[in-house]
Every structure is written in structure tokens, then in C-alpha cells.
Design an enzyme around this catalytic site. Structure first.
Site, short mmCIF file in Angstrom:
data_model
loop_
_atom_site.label_atom_id
_atom_site.label_comp_id
_atom_site.label_asym_id
_atom_site.label_seq_id
_atom_site.Cartn_x
_atom_site.Cartn_y
_atom_site.Cartn_z
N LYS A 1 0.90 -1.16 -0.04
CA LYS A 1 0.05 -0.01 0.09
C LYS A 1 0.83 1.15 0.13
CE LYS A 1 -3.91 -2.20 0.09
NZ LYS A 1 -3.51 -3.68 -0.40
C1 PLP Z 1 -9.48 -3.32 -1.85
C2 PLP Z 1 -8.95 -4.08 -0.71
N1 PLP Z 1 -9.68 -4.45 0.44
C3 PLP Z 1 -9.30 -5.03 1.37
C4 PLP Z 1 -7.92 -5.19 1.44
C5 PLP Z 1 -7.53 -6.03 2.94
O1 PLP Z 1 -6.41 -5.40 3.66
P1 PLP Z 1 -5.49 -6.25 4.23
O2 PLP Z 1 -4.75 -6.82 3.49
O3 PLP Z 1 -4.68 -5.20 5.13
O4 PLP Z 1 -6.36 -7.19 5.27
C6 PLP Z 1 -7.10 -5.00 0.54
C7 PLP Z 1 -5.75 -5.28 0.76
O5 PLP Z 1 -5.19 -5.73 0.01
C8 PLP Z 1 -7.68 -4.33 -0.52
O6 PLP Z 1 -6.71 -4.15 -1.59
#
Ligand code: PLP
Length: 389
Positions: free
Chosen positions: A192
Site C-alpha cells: 500500500k
Molecule cells: C480493496 C482491498 N480491500 C481490502 C484489503 C484488505 O487489507 P489487508 O490486506 O490489510 O487485510 C485490501 C488489501 O489488499 C484491498 O486491496
């Protein structure tokens, strides 16, 4: 002796994403490790204070993933069995898995093929008496239209959990994503725009919600005084560590510069693709947004009907040329878990086409214009070599 051209060092492998972590942050992490307090503590508190400042003073709590923040927001909103939550089929599967986690039913609405985000007209058509919440996703950092979104939510009395996993640093016409709206969930996963390696945060509406978020974050526990402990609800183990929080504290001061560099590289992509005649080859480029998007990713859509090869072969040829690419994402409703709930091929044609043909190209702050030129040159050469005649 001059080095013959064939013996020149090949360009290093270019991944599609790479974090930029400076030496000050690395030393700061070492200090936390030496401090004797490495799990949730003062660094997490300091990060939450900075994030709250960034979000216009709204309460913010840090967690060990972006996924759990959405699950917790659904729980705080009281969403559960018998409820429906509308979201996009073109997202990381976490977005809809959290709806299943709380016992509710994810309902999908197709995307707008230009923005690749939820088509809000289709969202409105999917609302039923059981709909309780919407989870819009800002894919690649391009925000969903917040004015239309909240007009729709207000009209139908729905809660909104903004899946802003990819849009930290984006804005909606001058307002930072996170500074307004209902729940806003950010991810700080390694790819990110700023990272804690794994982690995330949730922006809430008031202190009551923030207290509930803290309970859900750690086993439902509420402490009081030196030795008081009470448990009122079932929580999980979702706390961020101080080691991780220190990384984000080192990243935050660079956010603006990271975003500016990503925008500059995205502009270079558009210029290079224009001079390579990419649109003539049928390649679909993303929306040219230099006001709102944080350019978390640069995604193109391959013209499958004009190519003799499929996306996997394009990716393999890019990889062989030392260039990493990614797929973000296949359409969720076609996974067997979701097919078992009745979704099928043909339900969301725009998401299905994008899910088969989207290709994420390298974009990260340490990249250069020369890297962009290399990617564009390789991709357009592959498309030309495999164009249907
Ligand atoms: C669109 C979206 N939603 C949710 C997430 C979930 O985040 P995390 O990987 O921090 O749990 C991500 C992460 O890749 C994402 O890109």
C-alpha cells in the site's frame, strides 16, 4: 577493454510494487525493538493520534489488518444474519469475506467499466428491504463519487463502510478520504502507499464507536483502574504492534511526496502509451485523474478480442523481460465459495471482463521515467506481436 553489448548487465527485475522505507524508520524500528515494549503501546497511540490529525480530528484506531477493520465496522453497525450488504465484485476478496464473517449476505452490483468502481445506479437497483450497508471500494486509489454515494446511503438509511484500503492519500474534490463520511477502512499492507508491513486502521464517527472498536480489537476486554477487567462481547486478536506502528510513523511524513511521485509516474505512463499508439492497439488505460487519486496502482485492460494470447502469457512474457505485473483482481462472484451462493458467469459482465483482462503495471515511488518507458515498450511490443490479423 570495452564491454561487448551482449555482456552488458541486464536491467534489474522491476516488481509491480515496492515499499520505500528510509533509514530513519529502520533505526526507529530498531529502537522500538530495544525499548523492551514491542507489542501495542506508545507507538500505536502516537500513530492513532497522527492518523486522527490526518483525518480531520475523527477518532481512528489501528489494527493488524485492513480486513479486520471492515469486519469490526460491520459489527459496530449491527450488521448480521438476515442482512444484506452491497459491494463490488471487482475487489480483493476480503471485502466480501468480511460480510460472510458477520453472518450477513454479500450482494454484488456491477462496476462502471470506465472507473472500474461500483456503478452507483446498479447499487441503487440492488437495494432491498434487507440491505443494511454499502461497502464501496476505491480500486487503485480512484475514489468512488462520495457525493452520490452518501446521497444514496442517506436516501435509503444505509451505513457505509468505505473500503479505502487502496486510497490512503486520495481525496474527493479537496476533502481527504478519511476526513469525512461514515466508517473508513484503510490497509497498510506491504504494497500500500504507506505500510506497517501488515496492518490497517478504522476511522470512526464518535468515541462510543471507538470504544467498541477497541473491545472488538482485543477479546472484548475493558480495563479499569490497576486491576479491573470486564468482558462484554466477543472480540478477536486484531491489535497492531508497536514495531509495526513505528514503520507507519516513519512513512507518514513522506505521504505527500510519495503521492506526487506516483502521479508524475502515472502521467509518464499516459505520455509513453500515447506515443506508442497503445489505444490503437485496443489497450484500455485507466481514468486520467490527477486531482483525486493517489495512484495506488496503474492498471490497464488488455483487449482480449484482439489478441491471440491470454493475460497469463502476456504476464509470462513481461516476467521473462524482467518486469513484474499483477492481477487486482479476478471477479469475486466467480470463486466457488460465491458460486455456491448462487452467483454465476454472466451476472456482472463488466466486472468479469475486467477480472479476466486487468493487468497491474509497476508503479511505486522509487521508480523512474526510464522504468516506465521500459514497461510501455515491452507491453506494446507484446500486443503488436500477438495482434489478431
Ligand atoms: C480493496 C482491498 N480491500 C481490502 C484489503 C484488505 O487489507 P489487508 O490486506 O490489510 O487485510 C485490501 C488489501 O489488499 C484491498 O486491496
Amino acid at each position: 577493454m570495452p564491454v561487448p553489448a551482449s555482456a552488458a548487465t541486464p536491467a534489474p527485475f522491476l516488481p509491480f510494487a515496492r515499499p520505500t522505507i528510509d533509514e530513519e524508520t529502520i533505526s526507529g524500528v530498531a529502537e522500538v525493538l530495544r525499548s523492551g515494549w514491542i507489542t501495542s503501546g506508545p507507538q500505536v497511540k502516537a500513530l492513532e493520534a497522527k492518523l486522527s490529525e490526518y483525518c480531520g480530528g475523527r477518532p481512528v484506531r489501528a489494527f493488524n489488518s485492513g480486513t479486520c477493520t471492515m469486519e469490526i465496522a460491520l459489527r459496530i453497525a449491527g450488521v448480521g444474519p438476515g442482512d444484506e450488504v452491497i459491494t463490488t465484485p471487482l475487489t480483493w476478496v476480503a471485502t466480501s469475506n468480511v460480510v460472510l464473517d458477520v453472518g450477513a449476505r454479500p450482494v454484488f452490483a456491477d462496476i462502471d467499466p470506465v472507473t472500474r468502481n461500483l456503478d452507483l445506479d446498479r447499487v441503487e437497483a440492488a437495494i432491498t428491504p434487507a440491505t443494511r450497508a454499502l461497502i464501496p471500494v476505491d480500486l487503485t486509489g480512484l475514489p468512488v463519487d462520495r457525493d452520490r454515494l452518501y446521497a444514496l446511503a442517506g436516501k435509503h438509511h444505509l451505513r457505509v463502510i468505505e473500503d479505502a484500503a487502496q486510497s490512503f492519500g486520495s481525496q474527493w474534490h479537496g476533502r481527504r478520504i478519511g476526513a469525512c463520511g461514515d466508517f473508513v477502512s484503510f490497509s497498510f499492507h506491504a504494497n500500500k502507499n504507506i505500510t506497517t508491513v501488515e496492518g490497517g486502521c478504522l476511522v470512526l464517527n464518535d468515541e462510543r464507536e471507538a470504544k467498541l472498536a477497541e473491545q472488538y480489537r482485543l477479546q472484548g476486554v475493558v480495563r479499569s483502574g490497576f486491576d479491573g477487567m470486564e468482558v462484554e462481547l466477543v472480540g478477536g486478536k486484531f491489535n497492531l504492534t508497536d514495531v509495526a506502528a513505528r514503520i507507519a510513523l516513519g512513512q507518514l511524513p513522506h505521504l505527500e511526496a510519495f503521492t506526487a511521485q506516483r502521479r508524475a509516474l502515472a502521467r509518464t505512463y499516459f505520455e509513453q502509451f500515447a506515443s506508442a499508439g497503445a489505444e490503437g492497439l485496443g489497450l484500455l488505460l485507466p481514468v486520467r485523474d490527477f486531482e483525486n487519486s493517489n495512484w495506488h496502482m496503474f492498471q490497464v485492460v488488455l483487449p482480449e478480442e484482439r489478441l491471440t494470447i491470454r493475460r497469463a502469457e502476456v504476464m509470462a512474457q513481461m516476467h521473462a523481460a524482467g518486469i513484474g505485473t499483477g492481477v487486482h483482481y479476478p471477479a469475486i462472484h466467480l470463486f466457488s465459495l460465491y458460486r455456491r451462493q448462487g452467483w454465476k458467469t454472466g451476472d456482472f459482465p463488466h466486472a468479469e471482463y475486467a477480472g479476466r483482462n486487468l493487468l497491474t503495471l509497476p508503479l511505486f515511488p522509487a521508480m523512474t521515467a526510464t522504468d516506465v518507458a521500459r514497461v510501455v515498450d515491452r507491453l506494446t511490443s507484446i500486443l503488436q506481436a500477438h495482434a489478431k490479423t
